[in-house]
Write a protein that holds these residues in place. Structure first.
Motif, PDB file in Angstrom:
ATOM      1  N   ALA A  83       9.090  23.392  23.414  1.00  0.00           N
ATOM      2  CA  ALA A  83       9.925  22.272  23.872  1.00  0.00           C
ATOM      3  C   ALA A  83      10.538  22.577  25.235  1.00  0.00           C
ATOM      4  CB  ALA A  83      11.023  21.996  22.852  1.00  0.00           C
ATOM      5  N   LEU A  84      10.973  23.827  25.426  1.00  0.00           N
ATOM      6  CA  LEU A  84      11.626  24.197  26.690  1.00  0.00           C
ATOM      7  C   LEU A  84      10.703  23.967  27.872  1.00  0.00           C
ATOM      8  CD1 LEU A  84      14.045  25.434  28.174  1.00  0.00           C
ATOM      9  CD2 LEU A  84      13.043  27.697  27.755  1.00  0.00           C
ATOM     10  N   ARG A  85       9.456  24.376  27.731  1.00  0.00           N
ATOM     11  CA  ARG A  85       8.503  24.186  28.829  1.00  0.00           C
ATOM     12  C   ARG A  85       8.330  22.701  29.150  1.00  0.00           C
ATOM     13  NH1 ARG A  85       3.232  22.855  29.482  1.00  0.00           N
ATOM     14  NH2 ARG A  85       2.134  23.802  31.244  1.00  0.00           N
ATOM     15  N   LEU A  86       8.181  21.899  28.138  1.00  0.00           N
ATOM     16  CA  LEU A  86       7.987  20.465  28.347  1.00  0.00           C
ATOM     17  C   LEU A  86       9.218  19.795  28.944  1.00  0.00           C
ATOM     18  CD1 LEU A  86       6.131  19.752  24.996  1.00  0.00           C
ATOM     19  CD2 LEU A  86       5.163  19.372  27.266  1.00  0.00           C
ATOM     20  N   LEU A  87      10.382  20.133  28.415  1.00  0.00           N
ATOM     21  CA  LEU A  87      11.605  19.472  28.869  1.00  0.00           C
ATOM     22  C   LEU A  87      11.988  19.912  30.282  1.00  0.00           C
ATOM     23  CD1 LEU A  87      13.578  19.568  25.505  1.00  0.00           C
ATOM     24  CD2 LEU A  87      12.595  17.553  26.632  1.00  0.00           C
ATOM     25  N   ARG A  88      11.706  21.164  30.637  1.00  0.00           N
ATOM     26  CA  ARG A  88      11.917  21.583  32.041  1.00  0.00           C
ATOM     27  C   ARG A  88      11.048  20.733  32.963  1.00  0.00           C
ATOM     28  NH1 ARG A  88      14.932  26.055  32.994  1.00  0.00           N
ATOM     29  NH2 ARG A  88      14.849  27.869  31.603  1.00  0.00           N
ATOM     30  N   ASP A  89       9.800  20.523  32.532  1.00  0.00           N
ATOM     31  CA  ASP A  89       8.861  19.740  33.333  1.00  0.00           C
ATOM     32  C   ASP A  89       9.370  18.297  33.499  1.00  0.00           C
ATOM     33  OD1 ASP A  89       6.418  19.466  34.725  1.00  0.00           O
ATOM     34  OD2 ASP A  89       5.495  18.529  32.986  1.00  0.00           O
ATOM     35  N   ALA A  90       9.808  17.689  32.422  1.00  0.00           N
ATOM     36  CA  ALA A  90      10.314  16.318  32.473  1.00  0.00           C
ATOM     37  C   ALA A  90      11.549  16.219  33.356  1.00  0.00           C
ATOM     38  CB  ALA A  90      10.647  15.838  31.054  1.00  0.00           C
ATOM     39  N   ARG A  91      12.416  17.213  33.269  1.00  0.00           N
ATOM     40  CA  ARG A  91      13.660  17.207  34.058  1.00  0.00           C
ATOM     41  C   ARG A  91      13.372  17.311  35.558  1.00  0.00           C
ATOM     42  NH1 ARG A  91      16.544  19.109  37.682  1.00  0.00           N
ATOM     43  NH2 ARG A  91      18.590  20.046  37.488  1.00  0.00           N
ATOM     44  N   LEU A  92      12.371  18.122  35.930  1.00  0.00           N
ATOM     45  CA  LEU A  92      12.009  18.245  37.332  1.00  0.00           C
ATOM     46  C   LEU A  92      11.403  16.953  37.877  1.00  0.00           C
ATOM     47  CD1 LEU A  92      10.515  21.839  37.421  1.00  0.00           C
ATOM     48  CD2 LEU A  92      12.471  21.040  38.746  1.00  0.00           C
ATOM     49  N   ARG A  93      10.688  16.239  37.023  1.00  0.00           N
ATOM     50  CA  ARG A  93      10.063  14.996  37.464  1.00  0.00           C
ATOM     51  C   ARG A  93      11.069  13.853  37.572  1.00  0.00           C
ATOM     52  NH1 ARG A  93       4.423  15.509  36.944  1.00  0.00           N
ATOM     53  NH2 ARG A  93       3.824  17.391  35.837  1.00  0.00           N
TER      54      ARG A  93
ATOM     55  N   MET B 111       5.479  13.327  15.935  1.00  0.00           N
ATOM     56  CA  MET B 111       5.013  14.323  16.905  1.00  0.00           C
ATOM     57  C   MET B 111       3.557  14.098  17.282  1.00  0.00           C
ATOM     58  SD  MET B 111       4.954  18.497  16.825  1.00  0.00           S
ATOM     59  CE  MET B 111       6.713  18.623  16.596  1.00  0.00           C
ATOM     60  N   SER B 112       2.715  13.763  16.332  1.00  0.00           N
ATOM     61  CA  SER B 112       1.302  13.572  16.654  1.00  0.00           C
ATOM     62  C   SER B 112       1.109  12.363  17.562  1.00  0.00           C
ATOM     63  CB  SER B 112       0.480  13.420  15.371  1.00  0.00           C
ATOM     64  OG  SER B 112       0.868  12.252  14.660  1.00  0.00           O
ATOM     65  N   VAL B 113       1.904  11.311  17.355  1.00  0.00           N
ATOM     66  CA  VAL B 113       1.815  10.138  18.224  1.00  0.00           C
ATOM     67  C   VAL B 113       2.303  10.492  19.630  1.00  0.00           C
ATOM     68  CG1 VAL B 113       2.647   7.783  18.618  1.00  0.00           C
ATOM     69  CG2 VAL B 113       2.052   8.526  16.304  1.00  0.00           C
ATOM     70  N   ALA B 114       3.413  11.254  19.701  1.00  0.00           N
ATOM     71  CA  ALA B 114       3.929  11.678  21.006  1.00  0.00           C
ATOM     72  C   ALA B 114       2.915  12.548  21.726  1.00  0.00           C
ATOM     73  CB  ALA B 114       5.241  12.439  20.816  1.00  0.00           C
ATOM     74  N   GLU B 115       2.220  13.393  20.971  1.00  0.00           N
ATOM     75  CA  GLU B 115       1.202  14.254  21.582  1.00  0.00           C
ATOM     76  C   GLU B 115       0.041  13.428  22.133  1.00  0.00           C
ATOM     77  OE1 GLU B 115      -1.320  18.328  20.545  1.00  0.00           O
ATOM     78  OE2 GLU B 115      -0.607  17.045  18.923  1.00  0.00           O
ATOM     79  N   ARG B 116      -0.352  12.378  21.424  1.00  0.00           N
ATOM     80  CA  ARG B 116      -1.416  11.495  21.916  1.00  0.00           C
ATOM     81  C   ARG B 116      -1.027  10.886  23.267  1.00  0.00           C
ATOM     82  NH1 ARG B 116      -2.844   6.948  17.796  1.00  0.00           N
ATOM     83  NH2 ARG B 116      -4.001   6.206  19.627  1.00  0.00           N
ATOM     84  N   ALA B 117       0.216  10.424  23.343  1.00  0.00           N
ATOM     85  CA  ALA B 117       0.687   9.830  24.610  1.00  0.00           C
ATOM     86  C   ALA B 117       0.681  10.870  25.712  1.00  0.00           C
ATOM     87  CB  ALA B 117       2.086   9.250  24.416  1.00  0.00           C
ATOM     88  N   TRP B 118       1.133  12.073  25.402  1.00  0.00           N
ATOM     89  CA  TRP B 118       1.225  13.142  26.405  1.00  0.00           C
ATOM     90  C   TRP B 118      -0.159  13.539  26.913  1.00  0.00           C
ATOM     91  CZ3 TRP B 118      -0.339  18.402  25.805  1.00  0.00           C
ATOM     92  CH2 TRP B 118       0.040  19.230  26.867  1.00  0.00           C
ATOM     93  N   LYS B 119      -1.141  13.591  26.034  1.00  0.00           N
ATOM     94  CA  LYS B 119      -2.489  13.959  26.469  1.00  0.00           C
ATOM     95  C   LYS B 119      -3.078  12.906  27.405  1.00  0.00           C
ATOM     96  CE  LYS B 119      -3.848  17.004  22.670  1.00  0.00           C
ATOM     97  NZ  LYS B 119      -4.756  17.201  21.510  1.00  0.00           N
ATOM     98  N   LEU B 120      -2.677  11.653  27.200  1.00  0.00           N
ATOM     99  CA  LEU B 120      -3.156  10.590  28.071  1.00  0.00           C
ATOM    100  C   LEU B 120      -2.403  10.542  29.399  1.00  0.00           C
ATOM    101  CD1 LEU B 120      -3.553   7.761  25.420  1.00  0.00           C
ATOM    102  CD2 LEU B 120      -5.410   8.743  26.776  1.00  0.00           C
ATOM    103  N   ALA B 121      -1.117  10.916  29.373  1.00  0.00           N
ATOM    104  CA  ALA B 121      -0.291  10.839  30.598  1.00  0.00           C
ATOM    105  C   ALA B 121       0.571  12.089  30.711  1.00  0.00           C
ATOM    106  CB  ALA B 121       0.584   9.587  30.568  1.00  0.00           C
ATOM    107  N   PRO B 122      -0.049  13.233  31.004  1.00  0.00           N
ATOM    108  CA  PRO B 122       0.700  14.494  31.031  1.00  0.00           C
ATOM    109  C   PRO B 122       1.646  14.635  32.209  1.00  0.00           C
ATOM    110  CG  PRO B 122      -1.548  14.837  31.781  1.00  0.00           C
ATOM    111  CD  PRO B 122      -1.483  13.420  31.307  1.00  0.00           C
ATOM    112  N   GLN B 123       1.707  13.634  33.099  1.00  0.00           N
ATOM    113  CA  GLN B 123       2.594  13.722  34.256  1.00  0.00           C
ATOM    114  C   GLN B 123       3.727  12.706  34.197  1.00  0.00           C
ATOM    115  OE1 GLN B 123      -0.464  13.240  37.275  1.00  0.00           O
ATOM    116  NE2 GLN B 123      -0.461  15.427  37.696  1.00  0.00           N
ATOM    117  N   ASP B 124       3.790  11.917  33.159  1.00  0.00           N
ATOM    118  CA  ASP B 124       4.847  10.909  33.051  1.00  0.00           C
ATOM    119  C   ASP B 124       6.093  11.546  32.434  1.00  0.00           C
ATOM    120  OD1 ASP B 124       6.421   8.769  31.489  1.00  0.00           O
ATOM    121  OD2 ASP B 124       5.171   7.604  32.848  1.00  0.00           O
ATOM    122  N   PRO B 125       7.228  11.540  33.155  1.00  0.00           N
ATOM    123  CA  PRO B 125       8.422  12.248  32.653  1.00  0.00           C
ATOM    124  C   PRO B 125       8.954  11.705  31.333  1.00  0.00           C
ATOM    125  CG  PRO B 125       8.940  10.929  34.597  1.00  0.00           C
ATOM    126  CD  PRO B 125       7.465  10.941  34.467  1.00  0.00           C
ATOM    127  N   ASN B 126       8.862  10.383  31.103  1.00  0.00           N
ATOM    128  CA  ASN B 126       9.338   9.827  29.842  1.00  0.00           C
ATOM    129  C   ASN B 126       8.472  10.279  28.674  1.00  0.00           C
ATOM    130  OD1 ASN B 126      11.530   8.182  30.876  1.00  0.00           O
ATOM    131  ND2 ASN B 126       9.937   6.954  31.845  1.00  0.00           N
TER     132      ASN B 126
END
Length: 938
Positions: free
Chosen positions: A875-885, A842-857
């Motif tokens: 999780a719901l907020r994040l996954l809704r965002d990814a699904r829309l992208r 999770m901490s590694v995934a969070e690092r990636a997300w902070k660097l690229a908060p608009q990348d759906p993957n």
């Protein structure tokens, strides 16, 4: 946890640029609050409480203005409320944040239809690569747009294509009917409306169109019955209610019409058509004050719109003109109507109304518009022709310049200046040899001419003929020995031609006469930088800045110096100071944009580039910088507009056309890329870059035979180049022939070894399900190039394909030891750690997300980590965002369904799971999906 469908190509570095730069920090509390407001807004929207939904969605965005789902739903709610300008803004914001085109293109198309903007639809709503349902809807909207432009054949083709994709869809039918009615094809419209009713007898849209056909046939009784049927099925159907109100007004049944208008006022309070109908009914009843109020309502809406937005909206400009005219406000009406004419010179209504205003004010010159161009008065004046030719030349309108300058020559203007201008024009037209010859003739006629001499020397330098450049520039300097600017140019040419010692002597002689001559100080520092004397260069520039602290060119050169020795932060600071000092310093602006992009400051880079373009209108380099920034920011509409302007400015600049074409391809615009390739080939026939660009455009357009022919021609014409073989590999990959692709890519690798060439071979081998050979290929390359991090990342992904999670982790961590902020590597490592059940995932995934908060993957990986940890709301907020992208990503849909199920929202979960189940074996973890479906009661 289901197996992940890994993509071989790692996430491109552009993701790093989409960082948190310029994004305010959102606390966990704000995010949770925003999510609650959104969920309440969603519930209200589904219950048709549109005003309540809008309030809650705005509340959500006040808490978190990057909540993508809220922007999308707000756009839909605003569209339903009859506020298309605000809806457009919401959808555009969603696109900027990275929503998938399929999620908003249909709605955005309806917005532009309401705003009377068919050109926007044709230019910006590309149906290619959309899912079938979205493509059907976008094609139908494009059909309407073509019809509004009067291109009925194109409209018919668009509708036909849409029907061919889904014969049971109502959308192409109900979209084409109004077009047919405008062409008086009532029988055809009637047939389509009957077919629509047959497909879905409970569709309000179908009944509305069925009513429209009767209305057009003047069967008023039947039309009223059918509009009423549509309203029974959907009481909020705005078009049906407006149409019924119009008929009732025509029948003088004003009381009944008033009821519809009252309902419409609740549904769409800002609808201009409703305001107009209310004005009509008020006028009949002698309620002048209400007529005035309705007109004021119209102008209040139009006047309140942003000027930049309104400037390109013909329909709203027209409403403003009519409204102000009706209120007797002729000055404002005139301004609106002039804007309409500027947008569309064929708007006859606007012309008549505007002419009446001009006539009343006795502005006869404007009425008649009879002023003649200057050259019509002086058709044979050589100087006028020359000046006009120079102006066209400066605009890079070379064809017109050539015509004007030829006329000047024939009219007796055979001077060195005219000959030189002709030479510049020929160069612009791509006639390089002829252009240089003309410049040589001009220089021979006027030896020592600084403008011609410098231009000729520059042409010699650009063609690697430095030996020819030096005597030309020396002749110019000899003609003006006391002109320090000319001597400075002489030094620059010597340096560019490789004569560094000669350049140093020239600079020293200049500074002996004037130690503070800034242009030479700058050039001398540049020379010292080229010689590796960085400290001497820094001292020279520092001394200059101490004397003239506002010298933006010195700041720029200091930035170049710092950048050359790897001090990027210092370079960025100097470029910022230089550009802040003078916005017309194009070099400083471009360097600042490049530095900001390299630092991941994408939003700042776009802002800087726009300021640069605003300060330097028509400048190709400034516009190129904006294009690059927009590409990095993912602003496709803005990028396409910039590239369109660039293509026009570039004319016959073969290399620039290639640069523009490559950016068109990155933006997914193959037609634009092909056009740039043609322009480049016109300037330089059979050049390798243009042929390669054309082949890539044909590949993107799936024109396989054309691409294959070009690949073969490139291999024959340029056998030592990798390009022909690379294109053959891309073509084989597109056709699904992995073995042929691997062979072609190997041939390209043999000719031009590189990391990306190796990655292409490996990719083809993996497509051919031969991971063993893929791994051997990478290992062989790494044995010779052990520090190649790109190849090492590719090896890690090969390990992922073979479920060698420990091997993948080892390779990814080696890459991250050097490239700590590589988003793609972090994202893949997080996935590997999930597979290994390592709590650090999770901490590694969070690092990636902070660097690229608009990348759906990246968002999906982080959201799934949250879900697996039991943090379902986050999780719901994040996954809704990814699904829309990226709504086509089945894995994200599965993750979202799983999370919704855990929250007890089984109906929504089943809705998200449906496309996953429908995909069958295309989704690797189909068994897990079926098991989840059973848990959800499906």
């Amino acid at each position: 946890m289901p197996a992940r469908n890994f993509r071989f190509a790692r996430i491109v570095n552009i993701c790093v640029a989409l960082s948190l730069a310029g994004i305010p920090a959102i606390s966990a509390a704000d995010s949770a609050s925003a999510a609650r407001y959104y969920e309440d807004g969603l519930a209200r929207y589904k219950k048709d409480d549109v005003p309540g939904a809008i309030i809650q969605l705005k509340n959500a965005l006040q808490q978190d203005n990057k909540l993508l789902a809220a922007h999308v739903l707000l756009g839909k709610a605003l569209l339903r409320s009859g506020n298309p300008p605000a809806a457009e803004a919401a959808f555009n914001e969603a696109l900027k944040l990275g929503v998938s085109r399929s999620e908003v293109y249909p709605s955005l198309g309806r917005v532009w239809l309401q705003l009377g903007q068919p050109k926007q639809i044709i230019e910006r709503l590309n149906p290619d690569d959309l899912p079938v349902a979205s493509r059907v809807e976008v094609l139908s909207i494009r059909g309407i747009a073509y019809a509004e432009q009067g291109n009925y054949p194109a409209a018919a083709r668009s509708f036909e294509t849409a029907r061919g994709l889904d014969a049971n869809s109502l959308i192409p039918l109900v979209s084409e009917i109004p077009v047919l009615l405008t062409q008086a094809q009532i029988d055809r419209a009637k047939a389509l409306s009957e077919k629509a009713i047959t497909i879905d007898p409970n569709s309000a849209d179908a009944w509305n169109m069925h009513a429209s056909t009767a209305h057009a046939a003047m069967d008023i009784k039947t039309a009223l019955e059918r509009y009423s049927k549509a309203l029974q099925l959907d009481p909020q159907h705005v078009d049906a209610r407006i149409a019924r109100a119009s008929i009732l007004l025509d029948l003088k049944r004003d009381a009944e019409a008033a009821k519809d208008l009252e309902e419409l006022k609740k549904l769409v309070p800002d609808e201009a058509r409703v305001a107009y109908l209310r004005a009509v009914i008020a006028g009949r009843q002698g309620r002048t004050a209400e007529v005035q109020a309705s007109l004021k309502k119209i102008v209040e809406v139009v006047d309140g719109l942003p000027a930049s937005w309104l400037a390109t909206r013909e329909q709203f400009l027209m409403l403003g003109g009519v409204g102000h005219h009706g209120l007797g406000e002729f000055v404002k009406a005139r301004a609106y109507l002039e804007s309409v004419i500027n947008l569309n010179s064929r708007n006859l209504g606007a012309r008549k109304l505007l002419a009446s205003i001009y006539l009343d004010s006795k502005d006869y010159a404007s009425v008649e518009r009879t002023l003649d161009p200057i050259l019509r008065s002086l058709p044979n004046d050589p100087q006028t022709l020359y000046l006009m030719g120079q102006m066209r030349l400066a605009q890079k309108r070379y064809v017109q310049a050539s015509e004007l300058l030829d006329r000047a020559l024939k009219a007796g203007g055979d001077s060195a200046e005219v000959r030189a201008a002709i030479g510049f024009t020929q160069l612009g037209l791509g006639e390089g040899a002829a252009g240089v010859k003309s410049l040589e003739l001009a220089f021979a006629r006027k030896p020592g001419d600084p403008k011609v001499g410098l231009a000729l020397a520059t042409q010699y330098l650009s063609s690697n003929q430095g030996a020819k450049a030096i005597p030309v520039i020396d002749a110019v300097a000899k003609a003006e020995p006391e002109n320090l600017a000319t001597r400075n140019a002489q030094g620059a040419v010597h340096a560019a031609a490789g004569d560094l010692a000669g350049a140093r002597k020239i600079y020293e002689s200049i500074l002996a006469k004037d130690p503070n001559f800034a242009p030479t100080v700058l050039n001398f520092a540049k020379l010292e930088r080229a010689e590796g004397r960085t400290e001497e260069a820094r001292k020279r520039l520092s001394a200059l800045l101490n004397r003239t602290r506002d010298d933006d060119n010195a700041m720029y050169e200091m930035g170049q110096l710092e950048q050359a020795i790897g001090r990027r932060a210092e370079a960025l600071r100097w470029f910022e100071q230089a550009f802040l000092q003078r916005k017309t310093n194009v070099r400083a602006g471009i360097s600042l944009v490049d530095a900001q992009l390299a630092s991941g400051k994408t939003a700042e880079a776009v802002k800087t580039a726009k300021e640069l373009v605003d300060a330097n209108r028509g400048n190709i380099d400034a516009l190129s910088a904006l294009s690059q920034a927009q590409l990095s920011a993912g602003d496709r509409p803005g990028l396409l507009q910039s590239l369109k302007e660039l293509t026009s400015l570039a004319e016959y600049d073969a290399l620039l056309q290639l640069r523009i074409g490559r950016m068109h391809l990155l933006a997914g615009n193959a037609d634009g890329a092909a056009w740039n390739a043609q322009k480049s080939l016109a300037a330089a026939p059979n050049n390798l870059g243009a042929m390669s660009l054309m082949a890539d455009a044909e590949l993107t357009r799936k024109a396989w035979p054309k691409a294959e022919s070009l690949a073969h021609e490139l291999q024959t014409r340029y056998p030592k180049s990798a390009e022909g073989f690379r294109i053959a590999g891309d073509l084989a990959t597109a056709r699904g022939n992995a073995a042929a692709a691997a062979d072609a890519y190997r041939a390209a690798l043999d000719r031009e070894p590189s990391t990306i060439a190796v990655q292409r071979v490996v990719h083809a081998l993996l497509l051919g399900k031969d991971p063993g050979k893929a791994q051997d290929t990478i290992n062989a390359w790494l044995a010779k190039h052990p520090t190649d991090l790109g190849a090492r990342a590719a090896l890690a992904e090969v390990h992922m394909r073979t479920a060698n999670w420990k091997g993948a982790r080892e390779q990814f961590e080696k890459v991250l030891a050097v490239r700590r902020d590589d988003v793609g590597i972090l994202n893949n490592l997080a996935t590997v750690l999930q597979k290994l059940r390592d709590p650090s995932a999770m901490s590694v995934a969070e690092r990636a997300w902070k660097l690229a908060p608009q990348d759906p993957n990246v968002i999906d990986t982080y959201g799934w980590s949250q879900a697996q940890a039991g943090q379902y709301d986050a999780a719901l907020r994040l996954l809704r965002d990814a699904r829309l992208r990226n709504p086509e990503n089945l894995e994200t849909r599965y993750h979202l369904a799983w999370t919704l199920g855990k929250l007890g929202r089984k109906a929504e979960a089943r809705e998200e799971l449906a496309p996953v189940l429908k995909a069958g074996s295309a989704f690797e973890a189909q068994e897990e999906a079926r098991a989840l479906n059973r848990e959800l009661g499906g």
